[in-house]
Design an enzyme around this catalytic site. Structure first.
Site, PDB file in Angstrom:
ATOM      1  CG  ASN A   9      64.510   7.197  73.250  1.00 45.80           C
ATOM      2  OD1 ASN A   9      65.290   6.595  72.513  1.00 45.80           O
ATOM      3  ND2 ASN A   9      64.132   6.728  74.430  1.00 45.80           N
ATOM      4  CE  LYS A  11      61.124   4.672  73.731  1.00 47.19           C
ATOM      5  NZ  LYS A  11      60.013   4.214  74.541  1.00 47.19           N
ATOM      6  CG  HIS A  93      64.332   5.170  78.582  1.00 52.45           C
ATOM      7  ND1 HIS A  93      63.475   4.094  78.555  1.00 52.45           N
ATOM      8  CD2 HIS A  93      63.703   6.182  77.927  1.00 52.45           C
ATOM      9  CE1 HIS A  93      62.380   4.449  77.884  1.00 52.45           C
ATOM     10  NE2 HIS A  93      62.495   5.707  77.493  1.00 52.45           N
ATOM     11  CD  GLU A  95      61.736   1.680  76.472  1.00 52.17           C
ATOM     12  OE1 GLU A  95      62.650   1.938  75.676  1.00 52.17           O
ATOM     13  OE2 GLU A  95      60.576   2.125  76.362  1.00 52.17           O
ATOM     14  CD  GLU A 165      60.627   9.023  79.041  1.00 51.18           C
ATOM     15  OE1 GLU A 165      60.181   9.428  77.954  1.00 51.18           O
ATOM     16  OE2 GLU A 165      61.388   8.049  79.130  1.00 51.18           O
ATOM     17  N   GLY A 171      54.702   4.245  75.523  1.00 48.39           N
ATOM     18  CA  GLY A 171      54.320   3.327  74.449  1.00 48.39           C
ATOM     19  C   GLY A 171      52.934   2.738  74.597  1.00 48.39           C
ATOM     20  CB  SER A 210      51.520   8.167  75.218  1.00 47.81           C
ATOM     21  OG  SER A 210      51.732   6.771  75.354  1.00 47.81           O
TER      22      SER A 210
HETATM   23  P1  13P Z   1      56.529   6.877  73.694  1.00 50.34           P
HETATM   24  O1  13P Z   1      56.498   8.325  73.252  1.00 50.34           O
HETATM   25  O2  13P Z   1      56.566   5.918  72.556  1.00 50.34           O
HETATM   26  O3  13P Z   1      55.468   6.589  74.699  1.00 50.34           O
HETATM   27  O4  13P Z   1      57.930   6.667  74.446  1.00 50.34           O
HETATM   28  C1  13P Z   1      58.301   7.575  75.428  1.00 50.34           C
HETATM   29  C2  13P Z   1      59.705   7.323  75.785  1.00 50.34           C
HETATM   30  O5  13P Z   1      60.028   6.305  76.375  1.00 50.34           O
HETATM   31  C3  13P Z   1      60.704   8.313  75.372  1.00 50.34           C
HETATM   32  O6  13P Z   1      61.927   8.069  75.983  1.00 50.34           O
END
Ligand code: 13P
Length: 247
Positions: A9, A11, A93, A95, A165, A171, A210
Site C-alpha cells: 500500500n 498510500k 483502511h 486512514e 491492521e 506507521g 509496521s
Molecule cells: P505501515 O507499514 O507504514 O505501518 O502501514 C501499514 C498500513 O497501513 C498498510 O495498509
C-alpha cells in the site's frame, strides 16, 4: 489455494516517475511463494499496470466509491478500476475510517460494489489504541468484520482478503507481536467459521502495521498469518523484497 499474499500500500506516495521506477524494479524479480499486489495512488495505476504487464505481480487500488458512474466529483468507481487493470481494491483502511470518516455501512456498500464489478476486496479492520486499552479490541474487530462480510458470505461469496491492521501499529514502528497478531487472526478465523463454516478458512488473513524486513519472518511463523499489507517498507525496494523473501 495459496493463501500467501504480500500487498504493497503505497498510500499517497510516488509521483508518476517514482511509481514507474519502483514498479519496474519489482517486476524484474520473481516471487514464487506469494501473490504480490501493488496498490499505487489512483493516478499511477495505469503506469504501474504497464510496468507489471507480463509479470505475476497484480494491481490493486487503495479505495473506490460504491456507485458505477455519475455526479460524484473526485470519486472513482470499481468499474474504472477493473478497466485500468486492477484485480484488487483495499477497502476500509483505518486512514479512510478515521481521517475521512468512512463508516462500517459505507464500507459494506463499497465491498458489495467492488465484488459486483469483479474486484477482490482487501478489507481492513482493526482497533485504535484507546479501544485496545479499554478492552474493546475483540468487539471492534468483530463488528467491523461482520458488517463488511455478512452480505457477501450470505450470498456464498468468499473470494476476499481480510487485513488485520491495529491502528496503533500503523506507521508507528511499533508492530504487533506475532502473538498479539495471531490472537486476533485466530479470533477472525473462528468468528467467520462459526458464522459461515469452514469455507471461510480459505480467506487469506493479512497482518498490517509496521511490517519490515526484521519482523516479517517471525510474524509469518504463525499459522493464521497469511501475508502482509505493507505501508512504509513497501516504498523501499530492498525492504519490500526482503519481506517478500520471508514467505
Ligand atoms: P505501515 O507499514 O507504514 O505501518 O502501514 C501499514 C498500513 O497501513 C498498510 O495498509
Amino acid at each position: 489455494m495459496n493463501r500467501k499474499h504480500i500487498v504493497a500500500n503505497w498510500k499517497m506516495n510516488t509521483t508518476i516517475s517514482e511509481a514507474r521506477e519502483l514498479a519496474q524494479n519489482l517486476a524484474s524479480h520473481e516471487f514464487p511463494n506469494a501473490q504480490i499486489v501493488l496498490c499505487p495512488p489512483a493516478v499511477n495505476l495505469a503506469i504501474v499496470a504497464e510496468c507489471i504487464e507480463g509479470s505475476k505481480i497484480q494491481l490493486g487500488a487503495q479505495n473506490c466509491y460504491y456507485e458505477s458512474k455519475g455526479a460524484f466529483t473526485g470519486e472513482i468507481s470499481p468499474e474504472m478500476l477493473v478497466a485500468v487493470g486492477c484485480t484488487y481494491v483495499i477497502l476500509g483502511h483505518s486512514e479512510r475510517r478515521h481521517i475521512f470518516n468512512e463508516t462500517n455501512e459505507m464500507i459494506q456498500k463499497k465491498v458489495i460494489a467492488a465484488v459486483s464489478a469483479g474486484l477482490i476486496p482487501i478489507i481492513c479492520i482493526g482497533e485504535t489504541l484507546d479501544e485496545r486499552k479499554a478492552g474493546k479490541t475483540l468487539s471492534v474487530v468483530e463488528t467491523q468484520l461482520r458488517d463488511a462480510t455478512r452480505l457477501l458470505f450470505d450470498k456464498g461469496i468468499f473470494n476476499i482478503i481480510i487485513a488485520y491492521e491495529p491502528v496503533w501499529a500503523i506507521g508507528t514502528g511499533l508492530s504487533a507481536t506475532p502473538e498479539q497478531a495471531e490472537e486476533i487472526h485466530t479470533f477472525i478465523r473462528n468468528t467467520s467459521t462459526k458464522d459461515f463454516g469452514v469455507i471461510t478458512q480459505q480467506i487469506p488473513l493479512l497482518y498490517g502495521g509496521s511490517v519490515n524486513e526484521s519482523n516479517a519472518q517471525s510474524l509469518l511463523q504463525k499459522p493464521n498469518i497469511d501475508g502482509f499489507l505493507v505501508g512504509g517498507a513497501s516504498l523501499k525496494p530492498e525492504s519490500f523484497l526482503a519481506i517478500c523473501g520471508a514467505v
